[in-house]
Design a protein around this motif. Structure first.
Motif, mmCIF file in Angstrom:
data_model
loop_
_atom_site.group_PDB
_atom_site.id
_atom_site.type_symbol
_atom_site.label_atom_id
_atom_site.label_comp_id
_atom_site.label_asym_id
_atom_site.label_seq_id
_atom_site.Cartn_x
_atom_site.Cartn_y
_atom_site.Cartn_z
ATOM 1 N N MET A 318 -74.579 -31.714 -28.253
ATOM 2 C CA MET A 318 -74.910 -32.265 -27.719
ATOM 3 C C MET A 318 -76.261 -33.256 -28.132
ATOM 4 O O MET A 318 -77.519 -32.753 -27.972
ATOM 5 C CB MET A 318 -74.436 -33.582 -26.599
ATOM 6 C CG MET A 318 -74.592 -34.963 -26.397
ATOM 7 S SD MET A 318 -74.568 -35.444 -25.329
ATOM 8 C CE MET A 318 -72.948 -35.660 -24.612
ATOM 9 N N LYS A 320 -79.144 -35.196 -27.623
ATOM 10 C CA LYS A 320 -79.682 -37.066 -27.428
ATOM 11 C C LYS A 320 -81.058 -37.589 -28.218
ATOM 12 O O LYS A 320 -82.336 -36.237 -27.507
ATOM 13 C CB LYS A 320 -80.458 -36.559 -25.922
ATOM 14 C CG LYS A 320 -78.647 -37.367 -24.906
ATOM 15 C CD LYS A 320 -78.835 -37.587 -23.392
ATOM 16 C CE LYS A 320 -77.866 -37.546 -22.838
ATOM 17 N NZ LYS A 320 -77.781 -36.948 -21.371
ATOM 18 N N ARG A 330 -77.735 -30.073 -25.640
ATOM 19 C CA ARG A 330 -77.392 -29.591 -25.166
ATOM 20 C C ARG A 330 -75.860 -28.545 -25.957
ATOM 21 O O ARG A 330 -75.404 -29.392 -26.739
ATOM 22 C CB ARG A 330 -76.685 -31.038 -23.899
ATOM 23 C CG ARG A 330 -75.632 -29.631 -22.917
ATOM 24 C CD ARG A 330 -74.798 -31.246 -22.541
ATOM 25 N NE ARG A 330 -75.410 -32.046 -21.860
ATOM 26 C CZ ARG A 330 -75.804 -33.264 -21.003
ATOM 27 N NH1 ARG A 330 -73.778 -33.607 -20.931
ATOM 28 N NH2 ARG A 330 -76.341 -33.769 -20.404
ATOM 29 N N MET A 331 -75.952 -27.487 -25.330
ATOM 30 C CA MET A 331 -74.271 -27.038 -26.065
ATOM 31 C C MET A 331 -73.960 -26.178 -24.893
ATOM 32 O O MET A 331 -74.323 -25.595 -23.601
ATOM 33 C CB MET A 331 -75.548 -25.768 -26.819
ATOM 34 C CG MET A 331 -75.843 -26.671 -27.985
ATOM 35 S SD MET A 331 -76.288 -25.237 -29.379
ATOM 36 C CE MET A 331 -78.112 -25.722 -29.402
ATOM 37 N N SER A 363 -71.998 -34.756 -30.951
ATOM 38 C CA SER A 363 -72.217 -35.533 -30.012
ATOM 39 C C SER A 363 -73.485 -36.375 -30.291
ATOM 40 O O SER A 363 -74.925 -35.044 -30.739
ATOM 41 C CB SER A 363 -72.214 -36.097 -28.441
ATOM 42 O OG SER A 363 -70.552 -35.316 -28.499
ATOM 43 N N ILE A 365 -76.346 -39.452 -29.459
ATOM 44 C CA ILE A 365 -76.620 -40.307 -28.618
ATOM 45 C C ILE A 365 -77.693 -40.550 -28.713
ATOM 46 O O ILE A 365 -78.837 -40.162 -29.016
ATOM 47 C CB ILE A 365 -76.810 -40.095 -26.906
ATOM 48 C CG1 ILE A 365 -76.017 -39.070 -26.932
ATOM 49 C CG2 ILE A 365 -76.587 -41.540 -26.018
ATOM 50 C CD1 ILE A 365 -74.542 -39.711 -26.674
ATOM 51 N N GLY A 369 -78.723 -44.987 -26.142
ATOM 52 C CA GLY A 369 -78.309 -44.190 -24.910
ATOM 53 C C GLY A 369 -77.151 -44.004 -25.489
ATOM 54 O O GLY A 369 -76.073 -44.503 -25.212
ATOM 55 N N VAL A 371 -73.851 -44.074 -28.157
ATOM 56 C CA VAL A 371 -72.971 -43.180 -28.468
ATOM 57 C C VAL A 371 -72.537 -42.827 -29.241
ATOM 58 O O VAL A 371 -71.334 -43.675 -29.964
ATOM 59 C CB VAL A 371 -71.549 -42.390 -27.467
ATOM 60 C CG1 VAL A 371 -71.357 -40.939 -28.119
ATOM 61 C CG2 VAL A 371 -72.351 -42.956 -25.613
ATOM 62 N N ASP A 374 -69.506 -39.179 -30.718
ATOM 63 C CA ASP A 374 -68.590 -38.830 -29.587
ATOM 64 C C ASP A 374 -67.718 -37.419 -29.637
ATOM 65 O O ASP A 374 -66.431 -37.153 -30.140
ATOM 66 C CB ASP A 374 -67.622 -39.763 -28.835
ATOM 67 C CG ASP A 374 -67.086 -39.352 -27.620
ATOM 68 O OD1 ASP A 374 -67.213 -38.273 -27.048
ATOM 69 O OD2 ASP A 374 -66.257 -40.345 -26.859
#
Lengths: 473, 571
Positions: A318, A320, A330-331, A363, A365, A369, A371, A374
């Motif tokens: 993910m 962001k 983030r994994m 993902s 973002i 913010g 998405v 997804d």
């Protein structure tokens, strides 16, 4: 007025004093020792004046401050052409084409899964894949050092050819350097032979290198956090069976020679293609029974002799977007296993263990913010297949061969996944989308594995009779 | 002033009419509770409070009209074991059941405590005060082993004495005596929106039922052996929370910041949607009045009760439904079992009123809705009657996977932690760490002489806080039904060819990870046993049929294989 005269007199005097102290460019090398007394002398081949290496940019000149022009690490890719490269032109030329420098293996393979085909092509959201690699993967490059505790390394040639301490500090005789708090090599000398520790400063986590020492990365979530009980450098790893060569004290460089590690002048696009060391360079005339079975001719040694593989199933990524143009990553995996050994066929037709690398779910973002993606499954541009890949590799945890049934009659080995009925999560265990030019086992090969034939049984009982007491084969 | 008289009378009239209107109109107007709690309704036919009133269960003063006086001694949850004797268990209601439950393993935690004591002693500690049941662990002792403190804080929230709703969140949902299981909380609450001046929305009272939803069981049975999860195909994952959903983690969550993966559910769940109570009968769950020391002693469920044929020698008991059976049928309300019908009985002789033998065959009626399912019986095939397989339990072959948690680190640190049993915070704080978790075909071992799936747990107990910790290790073996039964069994090779089935792993420097280990009542195979089992695997490739004559007397066949070089497999 007196003050002015005083100043006018003093300035040249001070300048002269400094000049005297520092000396001219010519004998600057000797002058370095004034401060850096006690520094280790290099080996015979490198017994130059300091400036020969450390002052490569402006050899004769004398502009700016003295230390400003000193290059602390002449082997850094920014300087190596003019420093090390003066003598080692071929080596540096080869190195620049090697996978250690180009990282083409990592880049092409990942980007092809993320929907790219060649460099510069539009990837997901105009280059998210490239950012993913830059932020998370390509940090292990010899143009980038490491400041991580226990895994310190500098850049360029020095990344491998010098030695680093556990604390990353200089530990030699030079008092000036000793007081430095920056990451430095342990001593001012080239390390020979190169220690495994140097290789492992990159080749760790769940990648080849760790397995040689029997290390498998622990799950990273809170309930597996054991740092309070284990204080060692490898506390974040499981200790599994190490490689027999490591048990006997062999180093990485005992097998992996110069042309293997530093390139041979040709460009390669993945590691298996580039490998120049083979088991049978040393292990010749293997004539014990499992080796003479005709159908085993196609097996790579690791198909039987590797004890476990890196199985990182399902990688969710993910990104962001932050307001400053960077991204927060983030994994997480779905599950990580070492005991399932799926088999596949490499580019030369040899049967080898496969590892998932990786089964991406992406993902994204945006900075407001929203998405945008997804858990998106990327698609390969070339084939339209899912961006989920398995790769054959050479596990470096060789021990005595595994039992027959760890492949024969084993669903995981055949690549069909752990169950006949696969669920949303266990479907990851089925070998799907092996990256070309490798492939998964075809139907015929799978059947041969899954339905032990009379021929198989005959060979097996023959072997068991030869080796009494080994009922567990 | 003369005109005030009639006005006063009219006022009095209006007020008295108003009061009359306000008076509860519910029959039988038994308790004074109705003067306030008018709008409660109940869908529960067995406990209609129109007939029973409120105070029969909730106590309090049914004659008082003031709130304070009426609420004297009231209990919010009559099912709590602390006062169940006066409420649910009062004379004429369920005195016997309350007494049974109080002695049952879910109330006493005797099984957990018994095993923990043995672990404690095997870790090398001296036997000091150790309670046999949860109730006795309430008592304060001068010297208590720290392991008991660990029990009270980490395990002590899962027993029937625990008060329901004492905390917010997952653990508050547990406990509550009879109500822990028999109350359906989900349908409680206000019905409709009709709230306004003078009109209140009717309030639906919690339903009390014997059709216990599985959700009530899973509130507790989702940790440790995790059978409640495994049955539904949920495997507590390593906690990565993947795949991500939106900008957050996966919604496949379990209480306690845990996540799950979806694996193959038990066939009883997948095919028929059976609830826990369809197999686990009332007497087993609530106990039969005896105090058992171990869970397995109280268990009264057997695969054979349903899947064996009754004319077998060791077949299940079958007979006409008795009074108790009929009573249970009527309490259930969804089943159509009539007097005289033939039902199965549990190993301890309790009527399995939902397993009915008919002309068409054996049927199981799902207790939640009465849906019938035909039961297939165990086939009289060679694979079920193979010589040498006498010791196998059904689970050994038919359990598909088992959640395994390897390496448990139990440690303490400074800080306050809630003690579920003493209901106070105290030092120290316990926490647990794991080495790794797996869903995998379970290894096999011996429990009471039979082959069962086993779960190995290596426990490291750290005494003292950081800096002064001393480590005590315990290697334990446990065996439980993983609740992942499938029709498919393990293949011959999975047991006879794969040394991993016996815990022999080629991954670890010590090859004999599980051999010759002993748990409390579970043993792993000895090396000699394993070699004997694996020897069979050498022949299976050619002799793949169960009916093959070499299995008539395998040791003789194997001997012949060793000396007779004329055999086709030797040529």
């Amino acid at each position: 007025m007196q003050k002015v005269i005083y100043v006018l007199v003093c300035i040249p005097f001070l300048a002269w004093l400094l000049m005297g102290k520092i000396g001219t460019a010519k004998d600057r090398g000797k002058e370095c020792i004034h401060c850096h007394s006690g520094i280790e002398e290099m080996d015979e081949n490198h017994r130059f004046e300091c400036i020969y290496c450390h002052f490569p940019l402006n050899r004769g000149g004398d502009k700016g401050g003295i230390h400003l022009n000193v290059v602390k690490n002449p082997s850094d890719p920014n300087y190596w052409d003019v420093a090390c490269g003066r003598c080692h032109q071929t080596e540096i030329g080869n190195l620049k084409k090697s996978l250690h420098f180009t990282l083409d293996g990592i880049i092409y393979q990942s980007l092809s899964l993320w929907g790219g085909q060649s460099e510069g092509e539009d990837l997901i959201l105009g280059g998210l894949g490239r950012r993913f690699l830059e932020d998370n993967c390509t940090g292990c490059h010899i143009s980038k050092g490491s400041n991580e505790k226990g895994f310190y390394r500098s850049t360029g040639c020095a990344a491998c050819h010098m030695e680093y301490g556990e604390e990353g500090r200089y530990e030699g005789g030079d008092k000036g350097l000793r007081s430095s708090k920056k990451v430095r090599a342990r001593g001012h000398r080239f390390k020979r032979p190169i220690e495994d520790r140097s290789c492992l400063s990159c080749h760790r986590k769940n990648h080849v290198g760790s397995d040689y020492l029997g290390l498998f990365e622990r799950d990273t979530t809170a309930s597996f956090e054991l740092s309070e009980f284990r204080g060692d450098k490898y506390r974040d790893y499981h200790r599994l069976r190490e490689d027999v060569h490591h048990e006997r004290g062999m180093r990485c460089t005992d097998c992996h020679k110069k042309s293997d590690v530093m390139g041979d002048g040709r460009s390669y696009s993945y590691a298996l293609q580039d490998s120049k060391v083979r088991c049978n360079d040393c292990h010749k005339n293997l004539d014990s029974l499992p080796h003479i079975i005709p159908k085993h001719k196609r097996l790579h040694c690791t198909a039987c002799h590797s004890q476990w593989v890196f199985g990182d199933f399902g990688l969710s990524v993910m990104a962001k977007e932050l307001s400053d143009g960077r991204a927060e990553w983030r994994m997480g995996y779905r599950f990580r296993r070492w005991d399932w050994i799926p088999l596949g066929v490499d580019q030369q037709g040899f049967i080898r263990p496969l590892r998932p690398k990786y089964q991406y779910l992406i993902s994204y973002i945006d900075s407001e913010g929203r998405v945008v993606l997804d858990s998106y499954v990327p698609q390969r541009k070339s084939s339209g297949e899912k961006g989920w890949g398995f790769l054959p590799y050479t596990p470096h945890n060789v021990q005595r061969g595994r039992v027959c049934y760890s492949c024969h009659g084993n669903r995981m080995a055949s690549g069909e996944g752990i169950e006949e009925e696969l669920s949303f999560d266990t479907v990851l265990t089925r070998v799907d989308g092996v990256l070309s030019p490798h492939r998964k086992l075809n139907k015929q090969e799978q059947e041969m594995l899954m339905k032990p034939s009379k021929e198989f049984e005959r060979w097996r009982s023959k072997y068991l009779l030869q080796t009494p007491g080994k009922g567990s084969r | 002033m003369k005109g005030l008289g009639p006005i006063f009378l009219i006022l009095v009239l209006i007020i008295s009419i108003y009061l009359e209107v306000q008076r509860p109109t519910y029959p039988p107007k038994k308790d004074s509770c109705y003067s306030c709690h008018q709008f409660a309704i109940s869908t529960d036919k067995n406990h209609p409070f129109d007939a029973m009133g409120c105070s029969l269960c909730h106590l309090g003063n049914p004659y008082a009209l003031q709130k304070e006086a009426a609420h004297m001694g009231i209990v919010r949850n009559p099912g709590e074991l602390a006062f169940a004797k006066e409420t649910c268990g009062r004379g004429g209601c369920h005195p016997e059941q309350v007494q049974r439950v109080e002695n049952s393993i879910m109330a006493t935690n005797a099984g957990i405590l018994h095993r923990m004591r043995i672990v404690w002693e095997r870790m090398g500690f001296e036997g000091s005060f150790w309670p046999r049941t949860v109730e006795s662990s309430f008592q304060r002792q001068r010297e208590e082993p720290p392991f008991l403190d660990y029990f009270r804080k980490m395990c002590g929230s899962c027993h029937l004495h625990k008060e329901f709703g004492d905390v917010v969140g997952e653990i508050g949902e547990r406990g509550g005596g009879c109500s822990a299981c028999h109350v359906i909380r989900e349908r409680e609450g206000k019905i409709g929106k009709g709230e306004g001046f003078g009109v209140k929305a009717p309030y639906n009272h919690r339903e009390i039922t014997t059709r216990i939803p599985s959700l009530n069981c899973i509130r507790c049975h989702n940790r440790s052996a995790r059978i409640g999860l495994s049955y539904r195909g949920q495997y507590e994952s390593e906690g990565y929370g993947t795949p991500y959903e939106g900008d957050g983690f996966s919604s496949r969550r379990l209480p306690g910041k845990r996540y799950y993966l979806e694996l193959l559910p038990d066939i009883h769940h997948r095919k028929s949607g059976l609830d826990c109570i369809d197999c686990h009968n009332g007497q087993e769950v609530m106990g039969d009045g005896k105090r058992y020391g171990l869970l397995k002693e109280q268990v009264d469920t057997s695969c054979l009760s349903c899947h064996a044929q009754n004319h077998w020698e060791d077949g299940p008991k079958e007979g006409p439904i008795g009074d108790l059976g009929l009573k249970l049928v009527s309490l259930n309300g969804k089943l159509q079992v009539k007097e005289g019908e033939i039902i199965r009985y549990s190993p301890k002789g309790y009527p399995l009123y939902n397993v009915v033998s008919t002309q068409k065959g054996l049927f199981l009626f799902r207790k939640s809705d009465g849906q019938p399912f035909e039961i297939s019986s165990i086939k009289k095939e060679p694979y079920h009657h193979l010589r040498g397989h006498e010791r196998l339990s059904c689970l050994a072959c038919h359990s598909q996977w088992m959640p395994q948690c390897y390496g448990c680190h139990i440690a303490q640190r400074e800080g306050l932690q809630w003690d579920w049993i003493r209901k106070e915070g105290s030092m120290p704080q316990w926490f647990e760490r794991r080495d790794f978790m797996r869903f995998e075909s379970p290894p096999l071992g011996l429990r009471d002489g039979k082959v069962y799936p086993i779960s190995a747990h290596y426990v490291s107990f750290y005494d003292g806080v950081e800096g002064s910790r001393s480590r005590h290790d315990y290697f334990g073996l446990a065996s439980f039904d993983p609740h992942t039964t499938q029709k498919r069994s393990r293949t011959c090779f999975e047991c006879h060819g794969d040394p991993k089935t016996y815990g022999l792993s080629y991954l670890y420097p010590g090859m004999d990870l599980l051999t010759g280990k002993e748990g409390i009542d579970v043993k792993s195979f000895e090396m000699a046993d394993i070699q004997r089992i694996l020897r069979v695997g050498e022949c299976i490739g050619c002799h793949g049929d169960y009916a093959d004559k070499i299995y008539g007397d395998f040791s003789q066949s194997y001997n012949r294989f060793l000396w007779d070089t004329e055999l086709p497999c030797r040529r």
